[in-house]
Design an enzyme around this catalytic site. Sequence first.
Site, PDB file in Angstrom:
ATOM      1  N   ARG A   1       0.806  -1.198   0.000  1.00 26.55           N
ATOM      2  CA  ARG A   1       0.000   0.000   0.000  1.00 26.55           C
ATOM      3  C   ARG A   1       0.847   1.259   0.000  1.00 26.55           C
ATOM      4  O   ARG A   1       0.342   2.351  -0.090  1.00 26.55           O
ATOM      5  CB  ARG A   1      -0.904   0.002   1.221  1.00 26.55           C
ATOM      6  CG  ARG A   1      -1.903  -1.131   1.226  1.00 26.55           C
ATOM      7  CD  ARG A   1      -3.015  -0.864   0.248  1.00 26.55           C
ATOM      8  NE  ARG A   1      -3.655   0.383   0.594  1.00 26.55           N
ATOM      9  CZ  ARG A   1      -4.517   0.520   1.599  1.00 26.55           C
ATOM     10  NH1 ARG A   1      -4.834  -0.499   2.343  1.00 26.55           N
ATOM     11  NH2 ARG A   1      -5.072   1.689   1.828  1.00 26.55           N
TER      12      ARG A   1
ATOM     13  N   GLY B   1     -13.532   0.772   1.357  1.00 26.97           N
ATOM     14  CA  GLY B   1     -12.243   0.264   0.924  1.00 26.97           C
ATOM     15  C   GLY B   1     -11.138   1.253   1.208  1.00 26.97           C
ATOM     16  O   GLY B   1     -11.289   2.176   2.005  1.00 26.97           O
ATOM     17  N   CYS B   2     -10.020   1.072   0.529  1.00 29.21           N
ATOM     18  CA  CYS B   2      -8.873   1.968   0.708  1.00 29.21           C
ATOM     19  C   CYS B   2      -9.276   3.405   0.430  1.00 29.21           C
ATOM     20  O   CYS B   2      -9.907   3.710  -0.581  1.00 29.21           O
ATOM     21  CB  CYS B   2      -7.755   1.543  -0.241  1.00 29.21           C
ATOM     22  SG  CYS B   2      -6.352   2.664  -0.249  1.00 29.21           S
ATOM     23  N   PHE B   3      -8.895   4.298   1.322  1.00 28.65           N
ATOM     24  CA  PHE B   3      -9.332   5.699   1.158  1.00 28.65           C
ATOM     25  C   PHE B   3      -8.683   6.396  -0.027  1.00 28.65           C
ATOM     26  O   PHE B   3      -9.186   7.420  -0.486  1.00 28.65           O
ATOM     27  CB  PHE B   3      -9.147   6.516   2.430  1.00 28.65           C
ATOM     28  CG  PHE B   3      -7.867   6.336   3.213  1.00 28.65           C
ATOM     29  CD1 PHE B   3      -6.670   5.993   2.598  1.00 28.65           C
ATOM     30  CD2 PHE B   3      -7.866   6.519   4.590  1.00 28.65           C
ATOM     31  CE1 PHE B   3      -5.504   5.843   3.325  1.00 28.65           C
ATOM     32  CE2 PHE B   3      -6.694   6.378   5.337  1.00 28.65           C
ATOM     33  CZ  PHE B   3      -5.518   6.034   4.704  1.00 28.65           C
ATOM     34  N   TRP B   4      -7.586   5.854  -0.558  1.00 30.45           N
ATOM     35  CA  TRP B   4      -6.958   6.491  -1.712  1.00 30.45           C
ATOM     36  C   TRP B   4      -7.923   6.610  -2.888  1.00 30.45           C
ATOM     37  O   TRP B   4      -8.004   7.643  -3.544  1.00 30.45           O
ATOM     38  CB  TRP B   4      -5.737   5.693  -2.154  1.00 30.45           C
ATOM     39  CG  TRP B   4      -4.615   5.644  -1.169  1.00 30.45           C
ATOM     40  CD1 TRP B   4      -4.402   6.458  -0.095  1.00 30.45           C
ATOM     41  CD2 TRP B   4      -3.535   4.703  -1.173  1.00 30.45           C
ATOM     42  NE1 TRP B   4      -3.261   6.089   0.565  1.00 30.45           N
ATOM     43  CE2 TRP B   4      -2.702   5.023  -0.064  1.00 30.45           C
ATOM     44  CE3 TRP B   4      -3.190   3.632  -1.997  1.00 30.45           C
ATOM     45  CZ2 TRP B   4      -1.545   4.291   0.222  1.00 30.45           C
ATOM     46  CZ3 TRP B   4      -2.041   2.905  -1.712  1.00 30.45           C
ATOM     47  CH2 TRP B   4      -1.230   3.235  -0.624  1.00 30.45           C
TER      48      TRP B   4
END
Length: 241
Positions: free
Chosen positions: A8, A65-68
């Site tokens: 990540r 999910g992933c904040f990106w």
Amino acid sequence: MPALSLPRRPLVGLGAALALSAAFAWAPFAHAASSAVTLPPPSTTGPIPTGPTSDALQSAVLAGGCFWGIEAVYQHLDGVTEVVSGYSGGEAATADYRLVSAGRTEHAEAVRITYDPRQVSYARLLQVFFSVAHDPTQLNRQGPDRGRQYRSSIFYADETQQRVAEAYIDQLDAAGVFDRPIVTRLDPLNAFYPAEDYHQDYAYHHPNQPYIVFNDLPKVANLKRRFPGDYRDTPVLDTAR
């Protein structure tokens, strides 16, 4: 993070060949990000403010999910003035990426979206959320990421947000637009804690990282394709950091 998850963090000190190798190895797990669905707009919406811009700005906290990737999508949505990656659902003492990503807290990776409701409604934010930002039928996971920290959740700030979100989920369930049940949680917003500085504007600063290429950039492309009237090419960035 599980052993099968793509790293990540930025690829530092790795050659181009290794980066490409990792990208191709993870290609089979990118299908969830590159898919999107066409959804009807919410039939229930909140009030539209009429005061000065500074008084009209509101915020929404969403997790999927992933904040990106969630951050990248809303940075390209017209009417949004700021998007901050962070944590919600747990305590201040555990709002730390090492703890959250390891699943050792009650937090979800989330984003706080500040927007002008005279330009884009809370209901529209939710339509984008369910349509292109994530898959609301994946329980405690999103794409290659596994764990409750990647759960689908709407952290409502008041009764209006709760009512609009509940009504839209009921509307989508009744319409049968997904082939699996919606598992998105509705949780009261107790607090939002901004993530570490290096997470902010992450997709913008690392557009060639394999994780971003396969999991997040397709979401932005889907936003442009499915919401052309709401899409803006230049993302709003967190310039204060």
